[in-house]
Design a protein around this motif. Sequence first.
Motif, PDB file in Angstrom:
ATOM      1  N   ARG A  48       0.831  -1.162  -0.121  1.00  0.00           N
ATOM      2  CA  ARG A  48      -0.006  -0.009  -0.029  1.00  0.00           C
ATOM      3  C   ARG A  48       1.053   1.254   0.102  1.00  0.00           C
ATOM      4  O   ARG A  48       0.661   2.255  -0.844  1.00  0.00           O
ATOM      5  CB  ARG A  48      -0.946   0.144   1.109  1.00  0.00           C
ATOM      6  CG  ARG A  48      -1.587   1.386   1.231  1.00  0.00           C
ATOM      7  CD  ARG A  48      -2.814   1.261   0.189  1.00  0.00           C
ATOM      8  NE  ARG A  48      -3.900   2.290   0.061  1.00  0.00           N
ATOM      9  CZ  ARG A  48      -3.939   3.251  -0.328  1.00  0.00           C
ATOM     10  NH1 ARG A  48      -3.168   3.249  -1.708  1.00  0.00           N
ATOM     11  NH2 ARG A  48      -4.737   4.438  -0.153  1.00  0.00           N
ATOM     12  N   PHE A  83      -1.061  13.629  -2.166  1.00  0.00           N
ATOM     13  CA  PHE A  83      -1.065  12.092  -2.087  1.00  0.00           C
ATOM     14  C   PHE A  83      -2.020  11.661  -0.907  1.00  0.00           C
ATOM     15  O   PHE A  83      -2.645  12.683  -0.418  1.00  0.00           O
ATOM     16  CB  PHE A  83       0.374  11.481  -1.580  1.00  0.00           C
ATOM     17  CG  PHE A  83       0.716  11.952  -0.064  1.00  0.00           C
ATOM     18  CD1 PHE A  83       0.779  11.236   1.058  1.00  0.00           C
ATOM     19  CD2 PHE A  83       1.366  13.063   0.008  1.00  0.00           C
ATOM     20  CE1 PHE A  83       1.010  11.642   2.399  1.00  0.00           C
ATOM     21  CE2 PHE A  83       1.963  13.862   1.323  1.00  0.00           C
ATOM     22  CZ  PHE A  83       1.588  13.008   2.214  1.00  0.00           C
ATOM     23  N   ASP A  84      -2.271  10.449  -0.970  1.00  0.00           N
ATOM     24  CA  ASP A  84      -3.150   9.767  -0.004  1.00  0.00           C
ATOM     25  C   ASP A  84      -2.870   9.835   1.591  1.00  0.00           C
ATOM     26  O   ASP A  84      -2.189   8.897   1.796  1.00  0.00           O
ATOM     27  CB  ASP A  84      -3.661   8.517  -0.451  1.00  0.00           C
ATOM     28  CG  ASP A  84      -4.617   7.913   0.632  1.00  0.00           C
ATOM     29  OD1 ASP A  84      -5.398   8.356   1.588  1.00  0.00           O
ATOM     30  OD2 ASP A  84      -5.096   6.599   0.383  1.00  0.00           O
ATOM     31  N   ARG A  85      -3.065  10.979   2.036  1.00  0.00           N
ATOM     32  CA  ARG A  85      -2.569  11.387   3.448  1.00  0.00           C
ATOM     33  C   ARG A  85      -3.156  10.322   4.475  1.00  0.00           C
ATOM     34  O   ARG A  85      -2.419   9.975   5.281  1.00  0.00           O
ATOM     35  CB  ARG A  85      -3.095  12.662   3.834  1.00  0.00           C
ATOM     36  CG  ARG A  85      -2.644  13.049   5.476  1.00  0.00           C
ATOM     37  CD  ARG A  85      -1.046  12.944   5.527  1.00  0.00           C
ATOM     38  NE  ARG A  85      -0.333  13.915   5.567  1.00  0.00           N
ATOM     39  CZ  ARG A  85       0.817  14.010   5.728  1.00  0.00           C
ATOM     40  NH1 ARG A  85       1.321  12.908   6.378  1.00  0.00           N
ATOM     41  NH2 ARG A  85       1.458  15.179   5.664  1.00  0.00           N
ATOM     42  N   ASP A  86      -4.456  10.048   4.290  1.00  0.00           N
ATOM     43  CA  ASP A  86      -5.254   9.197   5.274  1.00  0.00           C
ATOM     44  C   ASP A  86      -4.482   7.702   4.987  1.00  0.00           C
ATOM     45  O   ASP A  86      -4.072   6.923   6.177  1.00  0.00           O
ATOM     46  CB  ASP A  86      -6.757   9.183   5.190  1.00  0.00           C
ATOM     47  CG  ASP A  86      -7.175  10.391   5.370  1.00  0.00           C
ATOM     48  OD1 ASP A  86      -6.741  11.194   6.394  1.00  0.00           O
ATOM     49  OD2 ASP A  86      -8.422  10.612   4.952  1.00  0.00           O
ATOM     50  N   GLY A  87      -4.388   7.197   3.865  1.00  0.00           N
ATOM     51  CA  GLY A  87      -3.582   5.850   3.713  1.00  0.00           C
ATOM     52  C   GLY A  87      -2.054   5.738   3.978  1.00  0.00           C
ATOM     53  O   GLY A  87      -1.919   4.956   4.733  1.00  0.00           O
ATOM     54  N   TYR A  88      -1.462   7.044   4.053  1.00  0.00           N
ATOM     55  CA  TYR A  88      -0.115   6.989   4.182  1.00  0.00           C
ATOM     56  C   TYR A  88       0.098   7.146   5.894  1.00  0.00           C
ATOM     57  O   TYR A  88       0.775   6.213   6.407  1.00  0.00           O
ATOM     58  CB  TYR A  88       0.668   8.356   4.084  1.00  0.00           C
ATOM     59  CG  TYR A  88       1.988   8.467   4.112  1.00  0.00           C
ATOM     60  CD1 TYR A  88       2.825   8.037   3.501  1.00  0.00           C
ATOM     61  CD2 TYR A  88       2.132   9.575   5.380  1.00  0.00           C
ATOM     62  CE1 TYR A  88       4.129   8.336   3.799  1.00  0.00           C
ATOM     63  CE2 TYR A  88       3.568   9.841   5.757  1.00  0.00           C
ATOM     64  CZ  TYR A  88       4.524   9.112   4.945  1.00  0.00           C
ATOM     65  OH  TYR A  88       5.746   9.095   5.222  1.00  0.00           O
ATOM     66  N   GLU A 119      -2.145   5.280   7.737  1.00  0.00           N
ATOM     67  CA  GLU A 119      -2.672   4.207   8.451  1.00  0.00           C
ATOM     68  C   GLU A 119      -1.219   3.178   7.995  1.00  0.00           C
ATOM     69  O   GLU A 119      -0.953   2.192   9.031  1.00  0.00           O
ATOM     70  CB  GLU A 119      -3.978   3.588   7.216  1.00  0.00           C
ATOM     71  CG  GLU A 119      -5.078   4.357   7.871  1.00  0.00           C
ATOM     72  CD  GLU A 119      -6.508   4.084   6.769  1.00  0.00           C
ATOM     73  OE1 GLU A 119      -5.956   3.014   5.799  1.00  0.00           O
ATOM     74  OE2 GLU A 119      -7.383   4.984   6.882  1.00  0.00           O
ATOM     75  N   GLU A 156       1.147   6.579  -6.586  1.00  0.00           N
ATOM     76  CA  GLU A 156       0.187   7.693  -6.948  1.00  0.00           C
ATOM     77  C   GLU A 156       0.388   9.078  -6.762  1.00  0.00           C
ATOM     78  O   GLU A 156      -0.389  10.041  -7.161  1.00  0.00           O
ATOM     79  CB  GLU A 156      -1.234   7.106  -6.485  1.00  0.00           C
ATOM     80  CG  GLU A 156      -1.492   5.651  -6.969  1.00  0.00           C
ATOM     81  CD  GLU A 156      -2.742   5.019  -6.317  1.00  0.00           C
ATOM     82  OE1 GLU A 156      -3.228   5.589  -5.383  1.00  0.00           O
ATOM     83  OE2 GLU A 156      -3.348   3.859  -6.943  1.00  0.00           O
ATOM     84  N   SER A 157       1.447   9.396  -5.947  1.00  0.00           N
ATOM     85  CA  SER A 157       1.623  10.791  -5.429  1.00  0.00           C
ATOM     86  C   SER A 157       1.939  11.508  -6.791  1.00  0.00           C
ATOM     87  O   SER A 157       2.610  10.968  -7.760  1.00  0.00           O
ATOM     88  CB  SER A 157       2.719  10.729  -4.508  1.00  0.00           C
ATOM     89  OG  SER A 157       3.783  10.286  -5.100  1.00  0.00           O
ATOM     90  N   GLN A 164       2.111   1.778  -3.474  1.00  0.00           N
ATOM     91  CA  GLN A 164       0.816   2.182  -4.407  1.00  0.00           C
ATOM     92  C   GLN A 164       0.857   3.860  -4.220  1.00  0.00           C
ATOM     93  O   GLN A 164       0.602   4.691  -4.756  1.00  0.00           O
ATOM     94  CB  GLN A 164      -0.185   1.499  -4.092  1.00  0.00           C
ATOM     95  CG  GLN A 164      -1.489   2.127  -4.737  1.00  0.00           C
ATOM     96  CD  GLN A 164      -2.611   1.416  -4.339  1.00  0.00           C
ATOM     97  OE1 GLN A 164      -2.764   0.697  -3.438  1.00  0.00           O
ATOM     98  NE2 GLN A 164      -3.803   1.631  -5.235  1.00  0.00           N
ATOM     99  N   ILE A 165       0.763   4.212  -2.636  1.00  0.00           N
ATOM    100  CA  ILE A 165       0.611   5.475  -2.500  1.00  0.00           C
ATOM    101  C   ILE A 165       1.784   6.363  -3.008  1.00  0.00           C
ATOM    102  O   ILE A 165       1.565   7.524  -3.685  1.00  0.00           O
ATOM    103  CB  ILE A 165       0.596   5.781  -0.893  1.00  0.00           C
ATOM    104  CG1 ILE A 165      -0.529   5.342  -0.368  1.00  0.00           C
ATOM    105  CG2 ILE A 165       0.632   7.339  -0.621  1.00  0.00           C
ATOM    106  CD1 ILE A 165      -0.659   5.105   1.043  1.00  0.00           C
TER     107      ILE A 165
END
Length: 137
Positions: free
Chosen positions: A11, A114-119, A121, A18-19, A14-15
């Motif tokens: 993950r 980037f997906d801050r929440d995913g990062y 987690e 996608e950044s 992936q983040i």
Amino acid sequence: MDAERAAAIERFNQICRESRVAVRIVSATPEQIAELEQAIADYLAAHGWSALDIANGRHVREGWDIGGFAPEDAPSDQQMAAAAAWDEAEAIAKRIAQRVLGQLHPAMEIEVLFDRDGYDEVCEVLSPPRPFGDENA
């Protein structure tokens, strides 16, 4: 390696993939902004960097600067290379902005999206916080 850690690493990768770099210039058209962002994306892809990689490199280098360049806190060669890639991405944006806008010093902001929440987690799984005062945790 357990399944949760392996999934978190995938993950995280992936983040990073996608950044992206976002550029803001008040006087630029959406088409001009798209050209700037694409040029930066092309540069990063050609050199194997993600936007998040270069932002992290820049962050580490700035922290070292703030800390007075202490040798024991020196960034790794990879972190310094990532910071240099940030510098080059900024220079690319400035050169293109100067060309398309005809301004010598266009006022611009560059940030990484980037997906801050995913990062956050993923970081919890990969680097869980240690309880305060628990040296052995």
